[in-house]
Scaffold this active site. Structure first.
Site, PDB file in Angstrom:
ATOM      1  N   ASP A 148      13.167  17.154  23.974  1.00 13.58           N
ATOM      2  CA  ASP A 148      13.962  15.936  24.031  1.00 13.58           C
ATOM      3  C   ASP A 148      14.468  15.668  25.448  1.00 13.58           C
ATOM      4  O   ASP A 148      14.773  16.594  26.198  1.00 13.58           O
ATOM      5  CB  ASP A 148      15.161  16.072  23.088  1.00 13.58           C
ATOM      6  CG  ASP A 148      16.101  14.879  23.179  1.00 13.58           C
ATOM      7  OD1 ASP A 148      15.683  13.787  22.765  1.00 13.58           O
ATOM      8  OD2 ASP A 148      17.218  15.043  23.683  1.00 13.58           O
ATOM      9  N   GLU A 155       9.207  14.206  25.746  1.00 15.10           N
ATOM     10  CA  GLU A 155       9.719  12.840  25.625  1.00 15.10           C
ATOM     11  C   GLU A 155      10.047  12.330  27.030  1.00 15.10           C
ATOM     12  O   GLU A 155      11.113  12.612  27.574  1.00 15.10           O
ATOM     13  CB  GLU A 155      10.972  12.818  24.751  1.00 15.10           C
ATOM     14  CG  GLU A 155      11.486  11.400  24.498  1.00 15.10           C
ATOM     15  CD  GLU A 155      12.964  11.331  24.132  1.00 15.10           C
ATOM     16  OE1 GLU A 155      13.327  10.408  23.385  1.00 15.10           O
ATOM     17  OE2 GLU A 155      13.740  12.172  24.586  1.00 15.10           O
TER      18      GLU A 155
END
Length: 750
Positions: free
Chosen positions: A397, A452
């Site tokens: 993330d 990401e």
């Protein structure tokens, strides 16, 4: 000092870094080395498949750094930024060499959990904690009635506190399994009780605000024994993004066990081959969606025990599903009570001090990736989840925030290479990502690493030895943003070329996971694609026996088309957030003061997608068929892709992917009979997927048994063509009859 000093001079920083590591040579050997009496005689654990695999992992070697030069062959434009890229790779090589010299290599360095936190031997329990800012420390808990004078810890020259607790007279451990523990420290900020940084489990007692660390070491007969090996990595990755807590149809926090028994079979039936689970790492604030992590080595106790999570993963493996973890190494919760923030009483312990260590938009702390002990902590954390819980990989993330000192905030990336390779790049963070990808791929060759990144950083998905960052896939985040932009326009203003450009705009040799929408669009304050298309009509006109409205007709048709064209052209992998496959009508709103702490909007109404009297069922059936067609034909990873038509007048898009021909008619009213489309291969074609099938909520305007024969002659730059019927707002996939797999309706039974 244990920490790497901040410096604007990158070269000086690298030299200081190596100097610090030379000082730390004794940390690995004499301080916490194999000579420590408390580490001798570790008892043999159960010989389940996970234990056997752990021994195999230790025997694997992580390949030494390569030359790092192939990136310039892949992308000659990078030659203009060679100074930065060669410095980056040189910095990475220095780190690898230092880890090899002082820690015995990445394999040993990444086993920090065998030295720090609680470790048990036949003689007793050792507890170690790195807290250089603390002036005094004691281990407290239920086992000593929280007496800070009972078990005082000793500190060495490197800021590591330690205590050994011998077994009780009857041979039982000094700390019972399941009991509460904390470390009390005298810090520059005063006395504070903290949950150990390497804790394996933490729990919030009913009615209490702070969490407590739990000493989690169940007896052998209570430990979960893995029975099923993990599946091989599939060529095409079809990911079902999930959150355990909100996966119930009821307004409650769901459990690992219910997810295992009820949701995993659904994911398998729908045709996905991987489940990506959010909010695994413990987070004291539920509404953070798991992104404000407080205890990095502990699975969230809201959903069950660590062994419950292991059972979930084992069941997924039995079903042939990969289990990916949404891992957060980009930042940490600013929670001082439960997390790492101000752990030793200083703001520069695990994080950068001052403004560099604070993310103003996320209200969270930012790691110092130039710190030796932070590297040990994060690398060990990644390995812990792969080895102990047998996750099959990660979705990292917030990688954009890691790679740049501006964190991507208020920055519009245009694709100019100067934006990626300059003083705004956090080289320490990029090198950490290279190291963690080395670790993942070296020790777990089948594991998947997805990053990401919204910036489009070049070299992101190129192997580390070639000079890249080393991820397997990039999340193609621009696609979802483009669909929202398009959905705000009238149908007449949609541009076929604009859609095609966004779906195909990715770097050569860098794989992407495409998605039309993810959890981001499902949150309260945002809108899913289904909601953009159908809005409040979804609440009144989704029953099969109610007259259709223009918004519902348009919405269901375009919902299917958007998802198929995204999978068809968007990348080598595909992702869907749970419930969005059938156009989930409700947003996600975590319980909070503003909604009366209600769980009503913090669940997934799978019952709507299953109901045979609602139109949601047709959307779910289409998504299921789409996944099974990809499984049968593997078109996402085919090397052959050719877009033969993007007609702005007819609103038609035609492309080939693998041996399939995709035809999309985005026109709101025009249907085309005997419409000529180009193709590569000669022969007889049949329909393998048709969004207008009544099973999918369509109007059955196309004969499913029709056969289409090619004729020779160039058309749309293709050597052959065939004539088809293309109704308005439909997507149809054609396959050569000789390649035809099972009929779509039977695919899920195979």
């Amino acid at each position: 000092s244990q920490m790497i000093h901040d410096s604007n001079d990158l070269t000086m920083e690298a030299e200081e870094e190596i100097e610090v590591k030379e000082k730390q040579d004794s940390v690995s050997s004499s301080v916490i080395g194999d000579g420590d009496a408390s580490d001798k005689g570790v008892s043999a654990p159960l010989q389940d498949t996970a234990v056997i695999e752990k021994e195999e992992v230790k025997k694997r070697t992580i390949p030494p750094p390569g030359s790092g030069q192939r990136i310039y062959e892949i992308d000659p434009l990078l030659l203009g930024y060679r100074e930065h890229l060669d410095y980056r790779f040189g910095h990475y090589k220095k780190m690898r060499e230092a880890i090899d010299k002082y820690e015995g290599g990445l394999e040993a360095f990444s086993r920090g959990y065998e030295k720090f936190g609680f470790t048990r031997s036949v003689d007793g329990i050792t507890y170690r904690e790195w807290a250089p800012g603390a002036k005094g420390a004691a281990l407290i808990g239920d086992f000593n009635n929280w007496n800070p004078n009972a078990d005082v810890m000793t500190r060495n020259d490197f800021g590591i506190w330690e205590i050994f607790l011998p077994n009780n007279a009857d041979g039982s451990p000094a700390i019972p399994h399941g009991s509460r523990v904390k470390i009390r420290m005298d810090t520059p900020s005063g006395l504070k009780d903290s949950i150990p940084a390497w804790i394996k489990f933490s729990v919030q007692a009913p009615g209490e605000i702070p969490y407590n660390g739990i000493y989690y070491d169940p007896p052998d007969e209570m430990k979960y024994v893995f029975k099923h090996p993990g599946p091989k990595r599939p060529n095409s990755l079809r990911i079902y993004e999930s959150h355990v807590g909100m996966s119930s149809t009821e307004p409650v926090i769901n459990t690992y066990a219910n997810f295992r028994d009820e949701v995993l079979p659904r994911i398998k039936r729908l045709g996905y081959n991987a489940v990506q689970i959010m909010a695994i790492q413990e987070h004291s604030y539920y509404a953070s969606f798991g992104y404000h992590v407080t205890n990095f080595f502990a699975p969230s106790s809201r959903f069950g025990t660590p062994d419950d999570l292991k059972s979930l993963i084992d069941k997924a493996h039995e079903l042939g599903l990969l289990v990916l973890m949404d891992i957060v190494h980009s930042h940490a919760s600013n929670n001082v009570l439960d997390g790492l923030n101000m752990f030793d009483g200083t703001d520069s312990h695990y994080f950068h001090s001052g403004s560099r260590g604070y993310h103003w938009m996320w209200d969270s702390r930012l790691f110092n990736y130039g710190s030796w002990e932070v590297l040990r902590y994060l690398l060990s954390n990644a390995r812990w989840w792969l080895e102990e819980y047998r996750f099959d990989g990660f979705r990292f993330d917030g990688v954009t925030s890691m790679m740049y000192t501006h964190h991507g905030l208020q920055v519009a990336f245009t694709g100019n290479y100067k934006e990626y390779f300059g003083f705004a790049t956090d080289v320490d963070a990029v090198v950490y990502l290279m190291l963690v990808n080395d670790l993942i791929h070296g020790l777990f060759p089948e594991a998947v690493a997805i990053g990401e990144d919204v910036s489009g950083m070049p070299t992101f998905c190129i192997p580390v030895q070639d000079g890249g960052v080393g991820f397997d896939y990039r999340l193609q985040m621009a696609i979802a943003d483009k669909w929202i932009e398009i959905l705000k326009k009238r149908d007449e203003d949609w541009r076929m070329r604009d859609i095609i450009h966004t779906l195909t705009n990715r770097r050569w040799l860098e794989k992407c996971v495409a998605y039309a929408e993810s959890h981001d669009q499902a949150l309260v304050g945002d809108k899913t694609i289904a909601f953009w298309l159908m809005d409040k009509d979804m609440y009144n006109f989704m029953a099969l026996d109610t007259p259709p409205t223009p918004a519902i007709d348009r919405g269901i048709a375009l919902h299917k088309m958007i998802r198929l064209i995204t999978m068809g052209l968007g990348g080598e992998g595909y992702l869907n957030f749970m419930g969005n496959e059938f156009g989930h009508p409700e947003w996600i709103d975590f319980p909070r003061e503003g909604n009366g702490f209600s769980y009503d909007k913090c669940r997934r109404r799978f019952d709507l997608g299953d109901a045979d009297y609602l139109k949601y069922r047709g959307m779910q059936e289409f998504d299921q068929a789409m996944q099974h067609v990809e499984e049968a034909y593997g078109f996402m990873t085919s090397e052959h892709q050719y877009i033969s038509r993007k007609d702005e007048g007819d609103r038609i898009i035609v492309f080939e992917r693998g041996n399939l021909v995709f035809v999309f008619n985005f026109h709101w009213s025009n249907s085309y009979a005997d419409y000529r489309i180009g193709c590569l291969k000669p022969g007889k074609y049949k329909i393998v997927l048709n969004s207008d099938d009544p099973l999918f909520g369509g109007y059955s305007r196309i004969d499913p048994s029709a056969e289409y024969f090619t004729s020779e002659g160039w058309y749309n730059d293709r050597p052959r063509s065939l004539l088809v019927y293309s109704p308005s707002r439909t997507a149809v996939v054609y396959a050569l009859a000789e390649d035809e797999q099972l009929p779509v309706k039977d695919l899920d039974k195979s």
